[in-house]
Design a protein around this motif. Structure first.
Motif, PDB file in Angstrom:
ATOM      1  N   LEU A 176     -22.395 -61.526  28.672  1.00 56.64           N
ATOM      2  CA  LEU A 176     -23.396 -61.330  29.718  1.00 56.64           C
ATOM      3  C   LEU A 176     -24.768 -61.847  29.308  1.00 56.64           C
ATOM      4  O   LEU A 176     -25.490 -62.433  30.138  1.00 56.64           O
ATOM      5  CB  LEU A 176     -23.485 -59.836  30.063  1.00 56.64           C
ATOM      6  N   GLU A 177     -25.141 -61.656  28.065  1.00 58.80           N
ATOM      7  CA  GLU A 177     -26.478 -62.084  27.624  1.00 58.80           C
ATOM      8  C   GLU A 177     -26.649 -63.598  27.784  1.00 58.80           C
ATOM      9  O   GLU A 177     -27.711 -64.072  28.186  1.00 58.80           O
ATOM     10  CB  GLU A 177     -26.703 -61.655  26.173  1.00 58.80           C
ATOM     11  N   ARG A 178     -25.603 -64.337  27.492  1.00 58.11           N
ATOM     12  CA  ARG A 178     -25.672 -65.789  27.649  1.00 58.11           C
ATOM     13  C   ARG A 178     -25.780 -66.171  29.120  1.00 58.11           C
ATOM     14  O   ARG A 178     -26.529 -67.102  29.471  1.00 58.11           O
ATOM     15  CB  ARG A 178     -24.424 -66.425  27.019  1.00 58.11           C
ATOM     16  N   VAL A 179     -25.061 -65.481  29.977  1.00 54.46           N
ATOM     17  CA  VAL A 179     -25.123 -65.757  31.411  1.00 54.46           C
ATOM     18  C   VAL A 179     -26.521 -65.490  31.940  1.00 54.46           C
ATOM     19  O   VAL A 179     -27.103 -66.302  32.682  1.00 54.46           O
ATOM     20  CB  VAL A 179     -24.079 -64.927  32.172  1.00 54.46           C
ATOM     21  N   LEU A 211     -26.215 -50.896  28.753  1.00 58.63           N
ATOM     22  CA  LEU A 211     -26.402 -52.333  28.696  1.00 58.63           C
ATOM     23  C   LEU A 211     -26.759 -52.719  27.265  1.00 58.63           C
ATOM     24  O   LEU A 211     -27.269 -51.886  26.504  1.00 58.63           O
ATOM     25  CB  LEU A 211     -27.539 -52.764  29.622  1.00 58.63           C
ATOM     26  N   PRO A 212     -26.522 -53.967  26.887  1.00 57.28           N
ATOM     27  CA  PRO A 212     -27.045 -54.424  25.598  1.00 57.28           C
ATOM     28  C   PRO A 212     -28.555 -54.199  25.551  1.00 57.28           C
ATOM     29  O   PRO A 212     -29.247 -54.387  26.564  1.00 57.28           O
ATOM     30  CB  PRO A 212     -26.700 -55.918  25.591  1.00 57.28           C
ATOM     31  N   PRO A 213     -29.101 -53.793  24.406  1.00 57.27           N
ATOM     32  CA  PRO A 213     -30.546 -53.507  24.327  1.00 57.27           C
ATOM     33  C   PRO A 213     -31.408 -54.650  24.853  1.00 57.27           C
ATOM     34  O   PRO A 213     -32.453 -54.412  25.469  1.00 57.27           O
ATOM     35  CB  PRO A 213     -30.759 -53.284  22.830  1.00 57.27           C
ATOM     36  N   SER A 214     -30.967 -55.894  24.646  1.00 54.50           N
ATOM     37  CA  SER A 214     -31.767 -57.038  25.081  1.00 54.50           C
ATOM     38  C   SER A 214     -31.855 -57.155  26.599  1.00 54.50           C
ATOM     39  O   SER A 214     -32.732 -57.854  27.125  1.00 54.50           O
ATOM     40  CB  SER A 214     -31.182 -58.334  24.513  1.00 54.50           C
ATOM     41  N   LEU A 215     -30.952 -56.455  27.333  1.00 55.23           N
ATOM     42  CA  LEU A 215     -30.931 -56.552  28.796  1.00 55.23           C
ATOM     43  C   LEU A 215     -31.417 -55.279  29.483  1.00 55.23           C
ATOM     44  O   LEU A 215     -31.530 -55.253  30.708  1.00 55.23           O
ATOM     45  CB  LEU A 215     -29.511 -56.872  29.280  1.00 55.23           C
ATOM     46  N   GLU A 216     -31.692 -54.257  28.723  1.00 54.79           N
ATOM     47  CA  GLU A 216     -32.063 -52.978  29.322  1.00 54.79           C
ATOM     48  C   GLU A 216     -33.301 -53.099  30.208  1.00 54.79           C
ATOM     49  O   GLU A 216     -33.410 -52.423  31.239  1.00 54.79           O
ATOM     50  CB  GLU A 216     -32.289 -51.927  28.236  1.00 54.79           C
TER      51      GLU A 216
END
Length: 359
Positions: A200-203, A222-227
């Motif tokens: 998801l992070e790459r998308v 969610l991954p911390p980078s997307l929160e």
């Protein structure tokens, strides 16, 4: 004394599906009782819409948890139906509704649009007194099965029921296309072994390089980078947000259909298929399906292609859907009134259900 109707709720989407019908039936003098299984957002939505209800089972966090709580849930439905003695018991694919209808004089009425819920369908749909599905539904359950041209989501998103209101939506960005990403928890019984979006992070990074504002709605962490991209929109405003968006991308079939019916292109990434999804893709071209093993580069390629199509094209395709379908709330109300007044389904399609409903 007014006729009593029991409506069962197991999911937030069921609140949307039944809420206008509950109001109309109550307005026509029916005593409508709502029984709800605890589920994220379901009771909150009922409270926001001012719908009186009673909780009869706790929440579950996995398919195994669902199996564990189901016997208790069925017992509570049966116990309360025996006491309430309704003329009709209504639900979405719910085994307890079909079974309760055989223990009281009331008619068990089921709606569904989900063919892949194989186990649930097998223990519920054949035993309902009345079964209603969209015409696009693949399976046939015999003489008690009625079809209507439409979708569950048109019970609350038909233009007679809903007008988008962008006022007050926050955090959606002022520039560039708005992409709403939906992640599901995969805890339903029919979700075992299923999955959706990968990496998801790459998308998300690829969409943002394209200039999009990405907002994520997720059932869980969610991954911390997307929160920071998590949606803060109130649950009763999600359809205003989807109508405002330029693209829906996600694993949730219901939200993909909602977006399509609002004229927002939907890129649905999942291993789950259904007749209604195929119809929206093949007949109306408002939805595009990618398999769960789609690579991020392929997801991004399709997303960018959909974002380049003119808004007027989506609006024209949506108009065609609305011209060829019905307000599903009318089907729900008609089904209940037909059951209360007429007993078992008639062999002909003539009833208080709209004329478009057919065997």
């Amino acid at each position: 004394m007014s006729e009593r109707v029991v409506v069962t709720i197991q999911h937030p989407a069921h609140v949307h599906f039944f809420r206008h019908a509950i109001g109309e039936l109550r307005g026509r003098g029916y005593d409508v009782r709502v029984l709800v299984r605890e589920r994220e957002l379901a009771r909150e939505l009922l409270e926001r819409y001012g719908i009186a209800h009673r909780r009869i089972a706790g929440s579950v966090a996995s398919p195994l948890g669902l199996l564990a709580v189901q016997p208790r849930y069925e017992y509570e439905i049966l116990r309360r139906v025996r006491r309430l003695e309704p003329a009709a018991i209504v639900g979405i694919g719910e085994p307890a509704v079909a079974h309760a209808g055989h223990l009281v004089d009331g008619e068990g009425i089921l709606f569904t649009d989900t063919e892949h819920a194989a186990v649930q369908n097998a223990v519920s749909l054949p035993f309902a007194d009345r079964l209603y599905t969209p015409t696009a539904f693949w399976d046939d359950y015999g003489s008690h099965h009625r079809r209507y041209p439409g979708y569950h989501e048109l019970a609350y998103l038909h233009p007679d029921r809903f007008a988008p209101d962008p006022a007050g939506l926050t955090g959606i960005g002022d520039e560039g296309p708005l992409v709403v990403v939906r992640l599901v928890s995969w805890t339903a019984a029919h979700d075992v072994g299923r999955s959706g979006l990968a990496d998801l992070e790459r998308v998300v990074a690829g969409l943002e390089r394209f200039g999009a504002t990405v907002r994520v709605t997720a059932e869980g962490q969610l991954p911390p980078s997307l929160e920071a991209r998590r949606l803060a929109t109130a649950p009763d405003r999600i359809h205003d947000l989807l109508a405002e968006a330029d693209l829906f991308l996600g694993e949730g079939a219901t939200m993909a259909i909602e977006s399509a019916l609002l004229g927002t292109p939907a890129l649905y990434v999942s291993g789950l298929r259904a007749g209604v999804l195929e119809e929206l893709e093949g007949r109306y071209r408002l939805l595009r399906w990618l398999s769960a093993d789609a690579r991020p580069i392929d997801v991004l390629s399709h997303a960018r292609e959909l974002l380049r199509i003119r808004e007027s094209t989506w609006a024209r395709r949506r108009r065609r859907v609305l011209e060829e379908t019905v307000d599903t709330t009318g089907v729900i109300v008609g089904a209940v009134e037909d059951a209360v007044r007429g007993g078992r389904p008639r062999e002909s399609a003539e009833s208080t259900v709209p004329e478009v409903v057919r065997r």
